[in-house]
Design an enzyme around this catalytic site. Structure first.
Site, PDB file in Angstrom:
ATOM      1  N   GLY A  33     -32.721  31.107  10.104  1.00  0.00           N
ATOM      2  CA  GLY A  33     -33.272  30.157  11.237  1.00  0.00           C
ATOM      3  C   GLY A  33     -32.088  30.340  12.325  1.00  0.00           C
ATOM      4  O   GLY A  33     -31.076  30.069  11.695  1.00  0.00           O
ATOM      5  N   SER A  35     -41.445  15.691  28.967  1.00  0.00           N
ATOM      6  CA  SER A  35     -40.152  15.030  28.322  1.00  0.00           C
ATOM      7  C   SER A  35     -40.253  13.610  28.716  1.00  0.00           C
ATOM      8  O   SER A  35     -40.369  13.095  29.555  1.00  0.00           O
ATOM      9  CB  SER A  35     -38.961  15.732  28.836  1.00  0.00           C
ATOM     10  OG  SER A  35     -37.751  15.021  28.596  1.00  0.00           O
ATOM     11  N   ARG A  91     -40.750   6.236  20.664  1.00  0.00           N
ATOM     12  CA  ARG A  91     -42.147   6.872  20.583  1.00  0.00           C
ATOM     13  C   ARG A  91     -43.106   6.563  19.842  1.00  0.00           C
ATOM     14  O   ARG A  91     -44.182   6.613  20.217  1.00  0.00           O
ATOM     15  CB  ARG A  91     -41.588   8.478  20.354  1.00  0.00           C
ATOM     16  CG  ARG A  91     -40.589   9.152  21.528  1.00  0.00           C
ATOM     17  CD  ARG A  91     -40.131  10.311  20.936  1.00  0.00           C
ATOM     18  NE  ARG A  91     -39.453  10.915  22.087  1.00  0.00           N
ATOM     19  CZ  ARG A  91     -38.617  12.151  21.902  1.00  0.00           C
ATOM     20  NH1 ARG A  91     -38.816  12.963  20.864  1.00  0.00           N
ATOM     21  NH2 ARG A  91     -38.215  12.488  23.028  1.00  0.00           N
ATOM     22  N   ARG A 127     -37.673   9.122  15.049  1.00  0.00           N
ATOM     23  CA  ARG A 127     -36.338   9.575  15.803  1.00  0.00           C
ATOM     24  C   ARG A 127     -36.505   9.246  17.356  1.00  0.00           C
ATOM     25  O   ARG A 127     -37.487   9.271  17.929  1.00  0.00           O
ATOM     26  CB  ARG A 127     -36.552  11.065  15.771  1.00  0.00           C
ATOM     27  CG  ARG A 127     -35.463  11.854  16.559  1.00  0.00           C
ATOM     28  CD  ARG A 127     -35.319  13.338  16.191  1.00  0.00           C
ATOM     29  NE  ARG A 127     -36.409  14.055  16.876  1.00  0.00           N
ATOM     30  CZ  ARG A 127     -36.669  14.088  18.444  1.00  0.00           C
ATOM     31  NH1 ARG A 127     -35.699  13.554  19.347  1.00  0.00           N
ATOM     32  NH2 ARG A 127     -37.737  14.789  18.893  1.00  0.00           N
TER      33      ARG A 127
END
Lengths: 261, 693
Positions: free
Chosen positions: B22, B275, B322, B443
């Site tokens: 990755g 965003s 969120r 998060r």
């Protein structure tokens, strides 16, 4: 619901002959070229009813920030994710898709752009930091400097500028006429990186090394000033300015080097 | 532990390398840390690393530098991250991350990231969700891209550096970094003692299967968002590598915690992120007060607009975390049917307005151009004059491979400990979205880039220590170990190419994604989760009868590759759905209307899942455990599902109150005393310049 028609240039593998196939897929709202290709994956059947292998293409982010899905859409080089079907074919016109021509084809619409990453090595497109450990804040920079640097730094290494550049030869074109006389032109993307790093307060300490890398064979002087690069850049990077800035710095360095001899 | 295992060369003369799978922020940081310690690395990536999904991150990266003198500090950052995550994260690793954040941002600045600046030439910071402070450094609205490029450039520099032998002489033809781009991770090579000795991967240009020895392996392979179908994720984020490691015995933690981002653009192939920084700069969410409002957004007068987030959460407003914002949008559109009315279809669409039309165009261009351009290109409307139309979309997985940490006496992490970021398979590490460590149940925005880089920052040194103390190098293991693994995966691939069933992998994925998206995201009900689990079993069964659409060998074959990814997605779907079914409470992103309260007595614990049954998805089950035991360098390590809450005491999460997330009363006395001057915000509301406009 009206179908979306695609004509796609295919190639089974590297250095193999290419051929065309036509497909027709159902229209959806907000549809782009990628979602049309996704429909072909689910039902890989040509317009003529022939069952074929699904079309192979490259994509990652689908929001025009990674650079992967670049191809020729209706003959024009661009990212296929931001190629919206309704804008391209408002009256059901056929959309043609082809791989880029300046890079070797891997399969179908996938090409190998590793030369662009190699060129980033060649021009030493990095800051020579002393290490990633805590060394305190970086150098202060004015907003004005940031506002010039940031747009340059948005280059996605997508290859549009190389595709559109008449100075760049097609792969496999071995004859002297097809290649530029002095070897392969490095192209706008890498030259733009030279400008970007050479204007950074730390990067400018190694500006000479980067300039040396784009002087001489295949370097900035080989630009034919067609200005196609800036015209096709999806991020509207001022590539012509970058070439001019780097060209001037290279000339200065060459003269200075000659005077100091 | 002899000198032979620390030598740069194996007994047969090969350069001993570590492996990083990755090439996003976490992977590249790990590579840099390994190289700086003198360990050569092989990097494998599905795509050229410069195109990794980190490129999509827009808003910024958090670091409590306190440029504006608001009284922000790493301690407040820690508290708000823990509170935002509903207390499910182990606190020492989060403390380590928040303490390191300013230096991480300074490092990135030194690498040449074109961060936006203040008039004095310092780094500018903006607001993000879950805080009242200006804590987020940013480069326009393509911060992830800029960070990825900076790290990519440093790794490219390491690609040009020669490996030196133990005496300092250059080894011809060997560079510190070898990159293998367009390679797909297939499996781990695990020896008889249970140690990870390397990996098997497949070259996607030729479909060659090859084993790579590595003294330590780090998976930095991102999240599994694509298993929900359309999301804000890149198409490569299938979670295939993490799933494969899980099927080989790695523990998967907190899988059920999936973040849904409140604001994305509807699309046919992807839900493109708008965003949180748009709201950080003053963007406002609203719907018309009249559900049958016919006028277009910009023509609806102020008093006819319902700014529902600002009304309910006066302090945090549009910047509530969120999970909360997404649920509010969901309620507005799905339950109250008050999404934007479309006169043509005569119905209320599942969309709300995200409005920046009141903000100065100059500010928008400087700070948000990248994201507003995306809206303009993909929605075909001008966001400067028309409010944008958005709806929530699956965005991020808080869960991932379980990883360990070593706690210091003062509650941080012991740097250089081989336990940091270690999975329960010795020699296998994980970093980035594919680990579960930093975000608890939800998060906070702009913490993901930070957690990726921080995880890489400690994973690298952990691997260095592990390698140094390894009794026998992987490079001295018998070649038969690797040949066997190679053969096993070649056989598996041949079996995929021979599949002649009537199911299409892409169509089957659509079915899986549909149930996961509808019944296993914002609202979860036990009855529907039971149906989801039954559907997953049905899909797992049907996945045995796939017909591969492309039988090409010796060249790129995406169809066959996708079959493998689909199977691995099915396995992770089961972990996520079963974890959600089991957890009878609501915490962060996991919300059950039937059990709307958080239940610390029963559920303040990490979900630990182990794979049971055969590899490749079919006839498999999830075994949930309360403890993890694994051997590390000859010593047994024991960990449990208890969450380390030693730094910030759990308390109910209520963003309706001002400064809910960083209330001083919640601090344990010793930490409070230590940080008292910095942690006492003068008046966070005055710092809230964006919303004061």
């Amino acid at each position: 619901m009206r179908p979306v028609k695609l004509k796609i240039k295919r190639q089974d593998g590297p250095r193999q002959p290419s051929y065309w196939q036509s497909f027709s897929v159902p229209w959806q709202p907000h549809m782009n070229v990628i979602s049309a290709l996704m429909e072909i994956q689910k039902r890989p059947v040509t317009e003529g009813g022939e069952r074929v292998t699904p079309v192979v293409w490259e994509c990652v982010c689908l929001e025009e920030v990674c650079g992967s899905c670049t191809m020729l859409v209706n003959g024009r080089v661009r990212q296929s994710c931001s190629a919206m079907v309704d804008a391209l074919a408002s009256n059901g016109e056929t959309i043609t898709l082809e791989p880029m021509t300046k890079f070797p084809v891997v399969r179908d619409l996938v090409v190998d752009r590793s030369r662009m990453f190699d060129d980033l090595k060649r021009v030493r497109a990095w800051i020579q930091i002393d290490g990633s450990h805590a060394l305190g804040p970086g150098p202060r920079q004015s907003s004005e400097n940031q506002e010039v640097a940031y747009p340059l730094s948005r280059c996605m290494t997508c290859g549009c500028c190389l595709e559109a550049c008449p100075q760049i030869a097609k792969p496999g074109a071995e004859s002297a006429t097809a290649r530029t006389a002095r070897g392969d032109f490095v192209g706008a993307a890498a030259i733009n990186q030279v400008r970007l790093f050479n204007m950074n307060p730390s990067g400018q300490m190694h500006a000479a090394e980067r300039l040396d890398a784009v002087m001489g064979e295949g370097g900035v002087e080989d630009c034919g000033k067609a200005q196609n690069c800036a015209a096709v850049c999806p991020k509207e990077i001022p590539l012509v300015d970058s070439i001019a800035v780097v060209g001037r710095a290279a000339t200065k360095r060459m003269l200075l080097g000659w005077l100091l001899k | 532990m002899g000198a032979t295992s620390t030598s740069i060369r194996s007994q047969s003369g090969k350069v001993r390398r570590a492996i990083v799978v990755g090439g996003g922020l976490a992977g590249l940081t790990t590579v840099i840390k390994l190289c700086e310690a003198g360990v050569p690395v092989d990097v494998l990536s599905l795509v050229p690393v410069r195109r990794s999904h980190s490129v999509c991150a827009q808003g910024g990266i958090n670091a409590s530098v306190n440029t504006r003198g608001e009284g922000d500090s790493p301690q407040v950052h820690l508290e708000e991250t823990i509170y935002g995550g509903d207390f499910l994260a182990n606190q020492p690793p989060v403390k380590g991350m928040c303490d390191a954040a300013p230096n991480i941002v300074f490092m990135l600045d030194r690498m040449g990231v074109p961060f936006n600046r203040t008039p004095e030439g310092l780094l500018d910071f903006r607001r993000f969700g879950g805080t009242l402070f200006h804590r987020t450094a940013f480069a326009g609205a393509t911060t992830g891209q800029q960070l990825l490029y900076a790290l990519d450039e440093q790794v490219r520099r390491w690609e040009t550096v020669d490996v030196e032998d133990d005496k300092g002489a250059t080894i011809p033809g060997e560079k510190m970094v070898r990159k293998f781009e367009w390679w797909d991770f297939l499996s781990l090579v695990i020896d008889d003692a249970g140690l990870c000795r390397g990996i098997v991967a497949q070259d996607l240009k030729t479909m060659e299967v090859r084993a790579f020895p590595g003294d330590a392996v780090c998976l930095a392979t991102g999240g599994p968002g694509i298993l929900f179908g359309k999301s804000t994720n890149s198409v490569i984020n299938t979670g295939t590598a993490a799933s494969a490691a899980y099927q080989q015995g790695a523990c998967y933690a907190n899988g059920e915690f999936i973040q849904v981002h409140p604001t994305a653009i509807p699309g046919a192939d992807k839900l493109r992120l708008i965003s949180e920084s748009v709201r950080g700069e003053g963007g406002r969410i609203w719907v018309p007060r009249d559900p049958k409002e016919q006028r277009s957004g910009r023509d609806v007068p102020e008093n006819a607009r319902d700014y529902f987030l600002e009304e309910r959460y006066p302090a945090y407003g549009n910047l509530v975390p969120r999970d909360i914002a997404s649920r509010e949008l969901f309620r507005k559109c799905i339950h109250e049917r008050r999404g934007i009315y479309n006169p043509r279809s005569n119905k209320n669409e599942d969309e709300v307005y995200l409005d920046v039309t009141h903000l100065p165009r100059e500010v928008l261009k400087k700070k948000l151009a990248g994201v507003l351009e995306i809206y303009e290109k993909f929605a075909g409307e001008d966001p400067f004059t028309n409010p944008m139309r958005v709806f929530p979309a699956v965005h991020y997985s808080m869960g991932g491979l379980w990883v360990d940490f070593e706690r210091t006496a003062d509650g941080s992490v012991a740097l250089g400990s081989p336990r940091n970021q270690a999975t329960n398979i010795p020699g296998l590490y994980a970093a980035g979205e594919c680990d579960y460590q930093y975000h608890g149940a939800n998060r906070l925005g702009a913490n993901s880039l930070l957690s990726c880089i921080w995880a890489g920052t400690i994973a690298g040194p952990a691997m260095v220590t592990y390698r140094k103390n390894l009794a026998k190098s992987s490079w001295d293991c018998p070649s038969s170990l690797f040949e066997r693994a190679e053969k096993r995966d070649e056989k598996k691939f041949a079996a995929i190419l021979a599949m002649e069933g009537d199911e299409n992998a892409y169509a089957l994925h659509d079915e899986l994604a549909h149930v996961m998206l509808v019944d296993c995201t914002i609202e979860r009900k036990n009855a529907t989760l039971d149906a989801v689990l039954a559907k997953i079993e049905e899909i797992a069964d049907r996945s045995k009868r796939l017909g591969v659409t492309d039988r090409a060998t010796g060249k790129m074959n995406q169809g066959a590759q996708y079959v493998r990814h689909l199977r691995n997605m099915i396995v992770l779907a089961r972990v996520i759905a079963q974890g959600a079914r089991n957890r009878d409470e609501s915490r962060g992103a996991h919300y059950k209307p039937e059990a709307p309260a958080r239940d610390d007595a029963a559920w303040l614990r990490t979900t630990l899942a182990l794979h049971q049954g055969e590899v490749d998805g079919a006839a498999a089950a999830v075994r949930f455990v309360r403890e993890v035991d694994y051997p590390l360098l000859g010593a047994p390590v024991h960990a449990t599902d208890a969450v380390d809450v030693s730094l910030v005491r759990p308390r109910p999460r209520k963003y309706e109150a001002a400064d809910a997330a960083n209330r001083a009363s919640a601090r344990p006395p010793e930490a409070g005393a230590q940080n008292a001057p910095a942690a006492a915000p003068t008046n966070p509301r005055t710092g809230n310049r964006a919303n004061a406009r």
